[in-house]
Design a protein around this motif. Sequence first.
Motif, mmCIF file in Angstrom:
data_model
loop_
_atom_site.group_PDB
_atom_site.id
_atom_site.type_symbol
_atom_site.label_atom_id
_atom_site.label_comp_id
_atom_site.label_asym_id
_atom_site.label_seq_id
_atom_site.Cartn_x
_atom_site.Cartn_y
_atom_site.Cartn_z
ATOM 1 N N GLY A 200 -2.621 6.622 9.282
ATOM 2 C CA GLY A 200 -3.040 5.932 7.954
ATOM 3 C C GLY A 200 -2.681 4.251 7.699
ATOM 4 O O GLY A 200 -1.972 3.877 8.840
ATOM 5 N N ASN A 201 -3.339 4.156 7.503
ATOM 6 C CA ASN A 201 -3.050 2.120 7.287
ATOM 7 C C ASN A 201 -3.196 1.425 5.947
ATOM 8 O O ASN A 201 -4.065 1.982 5.149
ATOM 9 N N GLN A 202 -2.316 0.393 5.453
ATOM 10 C CA GLN A 202 -2.198 -0.234 4.411
ATOM 11 C C GLN A 202 -1.946 -1.460 5.203
ATOM 12 O O GLN A 202 -0.842 -1.417 5.016
ATOM 13 N N ARG A 203 -3.054 -2.368 4.879
ATOM 14 C CA ARG A 203 -2.772 -3.954 4.972
ATOM 15 C C ARG A 203 -2.426 -4.368 3.360
ATOM 16 O O ARG A 203 -2.692 -4.279 2.382
ATOM 17 N N SER A 204 -0.876 -5.104 3.162
ATOM 18 C CA SER A 204 -0.562 -5.795 1.664
ATOM 19 C C SER A 204 -1.553 -6.859 1.029
ATOM 20 O O SER A 204 -1.856 -7.658 1.915
ATOM 21 N N ASN A 205 -1.729 -5.932 0.047
ATOM 22 C CA ASN A 205 -2.584 -7.812 -0.398
ATOM 23 C C ASN A 205 -1.584 -8.680 -2.021
ATOM 24 O O ASN A 205 -2.163 -9.065 -2.729
ATOM 25 N N ALA A 206 -0.347 -8.051 -1.364
ATOM 26 C CA ALA A 206 0.667 -8.984 -2.362
ATOM 27 C C ALA A 206 0.787 -10.313 -1.367
ATOM 28 O O ALA A 206 0.797 -10.400 -0.695
ATOM 29 N N VAL A 207 1.516 -11.251 -2.777
ATOM 30 C CA VAL A 207 1.799 -12.666 -2.434
ATOM 31 C C VAL A 207 3.666 -12.478 -1.902
ATOM 32 O O VAL A 207 3.976 -12.683 -3.109
ATOM 33 N N HIS A 208 3.250 -12.807 -0.293
ATOM 34 C CA HIS A 208 5.041 -12.833 0.200
ATOM 35 C C HIS A 208 5.264 -14.686 0.326
ATOM 36 O O HIS A 208 5.201 -15.094 1.713
ATOM 37 N N ILE A 209 5.888 -14.920 -0.956
ATOM 38 C CA ILE A 209 6.226 -16.779 -0.112
ATOM 39 C C ILE A 209 8.036 -16.807 -0.592
ATOM 40 O O ILE A 209 8.345 -16.449 -0.938
ATOM 41 N N ALA A 210 8.377 -17.782 0.095
ATOM 42 C CA ALA A 210 9.321 -18.088 -0.123
ATOM 43 C C ALA A 210 9.561 -19.754 0.347
ATOM 44 O O ALA A 210 8.781 -19.822 0.901
#
Length: 393
Positions: A200-210
């Motif tokens: 299985g594979n999933q690429r995140s579409n969440a925005v991770h910023i700091a």
Amino acid sequence: MKAFSLSARRALLWGLAVLLGSCTDPYMPDVITSPEALMVVDGYLNSQGVTTIRLSRAYGIAAKTAPPAETRATVYIEDEGGARVVLRESSTAGTYVSDNVTLNPARNVRLHFRTATGKEYASDYVPVKTTPPIDAVKWRIENNDLNIYVDTHDDTSASQYYRWETDETWEIYPVYSPGIEYSNGGIRPISARLPSICWGNQRSNAVHIAKTTGLTKDVVADFPLRRLPANSERFYSRYSILVQQQVLTRPEFEYWTLLRKNTESIGSLFDPQPSQLTGNVHCLSSPAEAVLGYVGAHSLVEKRIFISRADLPRDQRVLTGYEACVPPDTVYISGPRAARSPEATILRNAFLSQLYLPLGYVVNNGSTGYTAKPRDCIDCRTRGASVKPSFWP
């Protein structure tokens, strides 16, 4: 057949939902039905590698079909000195890639392209940023969740604005291995075995910023990237996560901050209201035309970790992902039990469409038949790919 009865109940509930939903009139604001298809630019200029840019068009919710990708465009990177790096269209329509190149960090650069219809677009010139290495990608089990964190730092304090993307991969083991198949109107021994493992594979579409602008040192520690239940089926055998890190300029960071607010922090009266998202790409042919996207220039660094089932605590129960598939259904085709099984006719029709697959023969007190389950319970290719990833051990 309890599973079949449950499916029937779900179908009935779905039908009721459709009937109830038909009692309401949809509200479609004029802005959503607008025929305007704005140019969308997705990607960044990779200062130490291959640049990939995707050109497409935005479309309204009411549109029946998405507009085609922006193909046959002339795309290139240019610096303030006039040097150019050409991007060629790949086998994926609307996706343009460069060779493996190194951009001059002393010169500002931008993306420039011309569509097949002759319209010209360009991003603002931006400085070339160098992304520092990832110090660590680590995980901990906390309150029945498995949390994944990233650490990084920059001794020169030149980074300050960070963004991460993640790409997860995990092994999938189906609980059944059928010995028969439905073909030409009958049951026969299976001609080709189904895969015994998929990925299985999933690429995140969440925005991770700091950002570290408020700190005395340019250090990011224990930044949370992913949270999964500790008993998730992704940890049943072996799991991997690839973390990609980029350093942004302040304007690019502000763009991603606004994008995150618009996509992740709406839903209640107390959340920020959606804002106009403007990037740094402009239409030179029609300056009043809006363009979606922000094109920065920076290098990319990556770090991958693996988590095996053996790495988890011994008492940690892990799901298979196939819990709802057990036990199998039984379909009788002859004998006294067949007469009391009206579901058999329905399931035979499902076999014709390959939605339901037989598993093996059954003989019970003079009745014969076979066990069966939906394809999703048997063929792991409905949940992943059967080709082993190149990075998998």
